[in-house]
Enzyme design. Structure first.
Site, PDB file in Angstrom:
ATOM      1  N   GLU A  90       0.837  -1.188   0.000  1.00 15.99           N
ATOM      2  CA  GLU A  90       0.000   0.000   0.000  1.00 15.99           C
ATOM      3  C   GLU A  90       0.880   1.249   0.000  1.00 15.99           C
ATOM      4  O   GLU A  90       1.958   1.280   0.594  1.00 15.99           O
ATOM      5  CB  GLU A  90      -0.929  -0.004   1.216  1.00 15.99           C
ATOM      6  CG  GLU A  90      -1.980  -1.107   1.107  1.00 15.99           C
ATOM      7  CD  GLU A  90      -3.090  -0.972   2.146  1.00 15.99           C
ATOM      8  OE1 GLU A  90      -4.264  -1.062   1.740  1.00 15.99           O
ATOM      9  OE2 GLU A  90      -2.798  -0.792   3.339  1.00 15.99           O
ATOM     10  N   CYS A 114       6.775  -5.076  15.284  1.00 15.60           N
ATOM     11  CA  CYS A 114       6.402  -4.202  16.404  1.00 15.60           C
ATOM     12  C   CYS A 114       4.939  -4.520  16.763  1.00 15.60           C
ATOM     13  O   CYS A 114       4.096  -4.635  15.865  1.00 15.60           O
ATOM     14  CB  CYS A 114       6.541  -2.738  16.014  1.00 15.60           C
ATOM     15  SG  CYS A 114       8.202  -2.318  15.464  1.00 15.60           S
ATOM     16  N   CYS A 342      -1.007   6.066  10.066  1.00 19.28           N
ATOM     17  CA  CYS A 342       0.237   5.428  10.499  1.00 19.28           C
ATOM     18  C   CYS A 342      -0.021   4.048  11.068  1.00 19.28           C
ATOM     19  O   CYS A 342      -0.861   3.877  11.941  1.00 19.28           O
ATOM     20  CB  CYS A 342       0.914   6.228  11.615  1.00 19.28           C
ATOM     21  SG  CYS A 342       1.334   7.865  11.167  1.00 19.28           S
TER      22      CYS A 342
HETATM   23  N1  SAH Z   1       9.294   0.827   9.609  1.00 17.69           N
HETATM   24  C1  SAH Z   1       9.547   2.207   9.758  1.00 17.69           C
HETATM   25  C2  SAH Z   1       8.665   3.107   8.935  1.00 17.69           C
HETATM   26  C3  SAH Z   1       7.183   2.786   8.816  1.00 17.69           C
HETATM   27  S1  SAH Z   1       6.125   2.965  10.182  1.00 17.69           S
HETATM   28  C4  SAH Z   1       9.434   2.598  11.210  1.00 17.69           C
HETATM   29  O1  SAH Z   1       8.962   1.801  11.998  1.00 17.69           O
HETATM   30  O2  SAH Z   1       9.856   3.701  11.546  1.00 17.69           O
HETATM   31  C5  SAH Z   1       5.647   4.675  10.307  1.00 17.69           C
HETATM   32  C6  SAH Z   1       5.358   5.115  11.743  1.00 17.69           C
HETATM   33  O3  SAH Z   1       4.056   4.657  12.216  1.00 17.69           O
HETATM   34  C7  SAH Z   1       6.368   4.543  12.731  1.00 17.69           C
HETATM   35  O4  SAH Z   1       6.742   5.531  13.639  1.00 17.69           O
HETATM   36  C8  SAH Z   1       5.546   3.474  13.409  1.00 17.69           C
HETATM   37  O5  SAH Z   1       6.090   3.110  14.638  1.00 17.69           O
HETATM   38  C9  SAH Z   1       4.198   4.114  13.514  1.00 17.69           C
HETATM   39  N2  SAH Z   1       3.108   3.184  13.808  1.00 17.69           N
HETATM   40  C10 SAH Z   1       3.065   1.851  13.607  1.00 17.69           C
HETATM   41  N3  SAH Z   1       1.871   1.349  13.989  1.00 17.69           N
HETATM   42  C11 SAH Z   1       1.139   2.392  14.450  1.00 17.69           C
HETATM   43  C12 SAH Z   1      -0.195   2.514  14.949  1.00 17.69           C
HETATM   44  N4  SAH Z   1      -0.990   1.466  15.021  1.00 17.69           N
HETATM   45  N5  SAH Z   1      -0.623   3.742  15.312  1.00 17.69           N
HETATM   46  C13 SAH Z   1       0.182   4.821  15.177  1.00 17.69           C
HETATM   47  N6  SAH Z   1       1.432   4.762  14.697  1.00 17.69           N
HETATM   48  C14 SAH Z   1       1.916   3.560  14.329  1.00 17.69           C
HETATM   49 FE1  SF4 Z   2       7.777  -1.831  13.235  1.00 19.50          FE
HETATM   50 FE2  SF4 Z   2       7.901  -0.025  11.237  1.00 19.50          FE
HETATM   51 FE3  SF4 Z   2       7.960  -2.655  10.709  1.00 19.50          FE
HETATM   52 FE4  SF4 Z   2       5.706  -1.545  11.580  1.00 19.50          FE
HETATM   53  S1  SF4 Z   2       6.723  -1.116   9.646  1.00 19.50           S
HETATM   54  S2  SF4 Z   2       6.619  -3.502  12.290  1.00 19.50           S
HETATM   55  S3  SF4 Z   2       6.499   0.011  12.984  1.00 19.50           S
HETATM   56  S4  SF4 Z   2       9.483  -1.515  11.853  1.00 19.50           S
END
Ligand code: SAH
Ligand code: SF4
Length: 352
Positions: A90, A114, A342
């Site tokens: 996406e 995460c 996000c």
């Molecule tokens: N993988 C990279 C970039 C993509 S995530 C990273 O983790 O930085 C983009 C942002 O959205 C990151 O800061 C991530 O931690 C946050 N994020 C992930 N899941 C979320 C959620 N459910 N609500 C709000 N932010 C979230």
């Molecule tokens: Fe963690 Fe970023 Fe991967 Fe989501 S996209 S699992 S926030 S590292």
């Protein structure tokens, strides 16, 4: 072979195979990345024989297939793109008044897992190629018909890039680097490094490379002020704990300069990381770094055990950081109704 995603020397090598002179590289580059053409027949300056050769040798300039396009009530647009092997990602465009940011994905799924992230709950499949990474941006441009690339002084709707979609960019660094270098090339798409932000969950050893190789802005998904909490919500912390992450950020700023503020992203999880003690610990943690915070209200998704912190607590958290002279705005969530906010991105076509 898709020519999108080749560097200039690589493109030149392909043209040489066809018996073409080096000056053709610049012309072709211009048609691909500045004009955005996908049909060789429209590339009038190339001459008919070369256009013919390009077609006959199976070269293409194709974008991913648009499996689905959704438009939010707040005008955010989300695409589900399908690549040649049917894998999907996406991509999101978040418009503002006279500009806007495209949120690019770097992997199909994410290996980091995460616990609060919808993408992380999906199985990791593979890295995007440099070609797919760039073509994803070009497909977003196609969707708005923003070709040829508007000059720097003109209005550009797709003006900024945030590498914050699906996947961890620093686990696919070579392809992301190559893709961004193509996107920043001044004779093509020409998005300046100051309009690009790369977000990482904290692959510490790779962080200084961003300043060395690219000079784009850095955002770090910090989300916790202690290893104890971070270990629980971000498994990557067990490999690169906070001390290493902060040291890597210091190195980034030694190379890039302290005017190059790092954005510390902090997702507000009810009862997990949102106390006053957490805010104070956070201030201690980032001491000596030039940072601003970005507080992200947690976006809920089906099957996730967390709740977003109450508004009052987020405001209090922000105030505590601002008292210590850190910018700490609360991010306004965009595209929630189409699961484009996000952490809500996922590959499946199942819902919505
Ligand atoms: N993988 C990279 C970039 C993509 S995530 C990273 O983790 O930085 C983009 C942002 O959205 C990151 O800061 C991530 O931690 C946050 N994020 C992930 N899941 C979320 C959620 N459910 N609500 C709000 N932010 C979230
Ligand atoms: Fe963690 Fe970023 Fe991967 Fe989501 S996209 S699992 S926030 S590292």
């Amino acid at each position: 072979m898709n020519l999108i995603g080749l560097t200039r020397p690589e493109l030149q090598a392909e043209l040489e195979k066809l018996g073409e002179k080096p000056f053709r590289t610049k012309q072709l580059w211009h048609w691909i990345y500045w004009q955005g053409k996908t049909d060789f027949d429209e590339m009038t300056s190339l001459g008919k024989p070369l256009r013919q050769k390009l077609k006959e040798n199976g070269y293409t300039l194709h974008r991913p297939k648009v499996l689905r396009e959704q438009n939010s009530t707040d005008t955010t647009r989300k695409w589900l793109f399908e690549f040649d092997d049917k894998k999907t990602v996406e991509t999101v465009y978040i418009p503002e008044e006279d500009r806007g940011a495209v949120c690019l994905s770097t992997q199909v799924g994410c290996p980091n897992g995460c616990v609060f992230c919808h993408t992380g709950s999906q199985k990791f499949t593979r890295n995007l190629t440099a070609s797919e990474f760039v073509a994803q941006f070009m497909a977003a441009r196609d969707s708005y018909g923003e070709w040829p690339s508007p000059a720097a002084q003109e209005i550009r709707y797709l003006s900024n890039i945030v590498v914050m979609g699906m996947g961890e960019p620093l686990l696919n660094y070579e392809n992301v680097k190559k893709g961004l270098q193509i996107i920043m090339d001044p004779e093509g798409i020409a998005i300046s490094r100051r309009r690009i932000t790369l977000s990482t969950s904290g692959i510490a050893p790779m962080i200084p490379r961003i300043a060395e190789d690219l000079g784009v802005k850095l955002a770090v998904s910090l989300h916790a002020a202690t290893n104890e909490i971070r270990d629980k919500i971000m498994p990557v912390n067990r490999k690169y704990p906070l001390e290493e992450l902060i040291a890597a950020c210091k190195k980034f700023q030694e190379i890039g300069g302290t005017r190059q503020y790092i954005t510390m992203e902090y997702v507000m999880l009810d009862g997990i990381n949102d106390s006053e003690a957490d805010a104070r610990e956070l201030v201690r943690l980032v001491k000596g770094l030039a940072v601003k915070f970005n507080l992200i209200p947690f976006n809920e998704w089906n099957g996730c055990p967390f709740k977003c912190s109450p508004k009052k607590r987020i405001e209090r958290f922000s105030a505590l950081l601002e008292e210590k002279n850190y910018a700490a705005p609360i991010r306004v969530s965009r595209g929630q109704d189409i699961m484009a906010a996000c952490g809500q991105l996922k590959s499946t076509v199942a819902s919505g």
